[in-house]
Design a protein around this motif. Structure first.
Motif, PDB file in Angstrom:
ATOM      1  N   LYS A   5       6.417   3.685  17.618  1.00  0.00           N
ATOM      2  CA  LYS A   5       6.546   5.141  17.618  1.00  0.00           C
ATOM      3  C   LYS A   5       6.298   5.583  16.184  1.00  0.00           C
ATOM      4  O   LYS A   5       7.209   5.581  15.352  1.00  0.00           O
ATOM      5  N   ALA A   7       5.672   8.333  14.364  1.00  0.00           N
ATOM      6  CA  ALA A   7       6.424   9.386  13.660  1.00  0.00           C
ATOM      7  C   ALA A   7       7.859   8.947  13.378  1.00  0.00           C
ATOM      8  O   ALA A   7       8.398   9.244  12.313  1.00  0.00           O
ATOM      9  N   GLU A   8       8.465   8.245  14.318  1.00  0.00           N
ATOM     10  CA  GLU A   8       9.853   7.794  14.144  1.00  0.00           C
ATOM     11  C   GLU A   8       9.952   6.585  13.219  1.00  0.00           C
ATOM     12  O   GLU A   8      10.828   6.519  12.358  1.00  0.00           O
ATOM     13  N   HIS A  11       6.205   7.800   9.708  1.00  0.00           N
ATOM     14  CA  HIS A  11       6.253   9.171   9.188  1.00  0.00           C
ATOM     15  C   HIS A  11       5.432  10.068  10.095  1.00  0.00           C
ATOM     16  O   HIS A  11       4.515   9.599  10.761  1.00  0.00           O
ATOM     17  N   HIS A  12       5.737  11.360  10.080  1.00  0.00           N
ATOM     18  CA  HIS A  12       5.025  12.317  10.936  1.00  0.00           C
ATOM     19  C   HIS A  12       3.725  12.828  10.311  1.00  0.00           C
ATOM     20  O   HIS A  12       2.925  13.456  10.962  1.00  0.00           O
ATOM     21  N   ARG A  13       3.525  12.543   9.037  1.00  0.00           N
ATOM     22  CA  ARG A  13       2.323  13.004   8.338  1.00  0.00           C
ATOM     23  C   ARG A  13       1.575  11.781   7.817  1.00  0.00           C
ATOM     24  O   ARG A  13       2.072  11.052   6.954  1.00  0.00           O
ATOM     25  N   THR A  57       3.436  10.541  19.413  1.00  0.00           N
ATOM     26  CA  THR A  57       4.352  11.647  19.647  1.00  0.00           C
ATOM     27  C   THR A  57       4.990  12.060  18.319  1.00  0.00           C
ATOM     28  O   THR A  57       5.515  11.210  17.595  1.00  0.00           O
ATOM     29  N   GLY A  58       4.904  13.342  17.999  1.00  0.00           N
ATOM     30  CA  GLY A  58       5.514  13.851  16.776  1.00  0.00           C
ATOM     31  C   GLY A  58       4.642  13.798  15.539  1.00  0.00           C
ATOM     32  O   GLY A  58       5.035  14.290  14.484  1.00  0.00           O
ATOM     33  N   LYS A  60       2.192  15.115  13.072  1.00  0.00           N
ATOM     34  CA  LYS A  60       1.742  16.469  12.730  1.00  0.00           C
ATOM     35  C   LYS A  60       0.327  16.469  12.145  1.00  0.00           C
ATOM     36  O   LYS A  60      -0.408  17.424  12.302  1.00  0.00           O
ATOM     37  N   ASN A  91      -0.241   9.275  23.618  1.00  0.00           N
ATOM     38  CA  ASN A  91       0.301  10.584  23.225  1.00  0.00           C
ATOM     39  C   ASN A  91      -0.363  11.107  21.953  1.00  0.00           C
ATOM     40  O   ASN A  91       0.289  11.656  21.075  1.00  0.00           O
TER      41      ASN A  91
END
Length: 111
Positions: A5, A7-8, A11-13, A57-58, A60, A91
């Motif tokens: 996962k 983003a989890e 990182h989300h960026r 997922t997540g 950005k 996703n």
């Protein structure tokens, strides 16, 4: 098969190629070494199995330089289509996938 996962777990960026780009954190090199290192082996590319699943997922943002360093790195072993058969992208937005595909195509040296 391992699912990450992104983003989890990371990182989300996803924007920095290396420590010299942006703020130098959460780099593509760090991501590749942490999560994709098992693919840095010529023998693994001789099989047809999916090895890693990346859940976006997540997420950005994913920048082209990140995608190039994290994914196109493996074009030394395989064609873009083969790389995307080893790394399952779930996703993921159409734009994010296009960025990765474009960098794989640009990174692949057509012989």
């Amino acid at each position: 098969m391992k699912t990450i996962k992104v983003a989890e777990d990371f990182h989300h960026r996803l924007a920095n190629r290396d420590k010299s780009q942006g703020d130098g954190t959460y780099t593509a090199i760090e991501f590749r070494e942490r999560y994709l290192s098992q693919l840095d082996n010529e023998e693994i590319w001789k099989t047809d199995s999916v090895e890693i699943s990346l859940d976006f997922t997540g997420i950005k943002k994913i920048g082209p330089s990140f995608a190039n360093e994290a994914f196109a790195y493996f074009t030394k072993y395989a064609k873009p289509k083969k790389i995307l058969s080893k790394i399952s992208l779930i996703n993921i937005s159409k734009i994010q996938k296009l960025i990765i595909e474009e960098e794989l195509d640009d990174g692949y040296r057509k012989l």
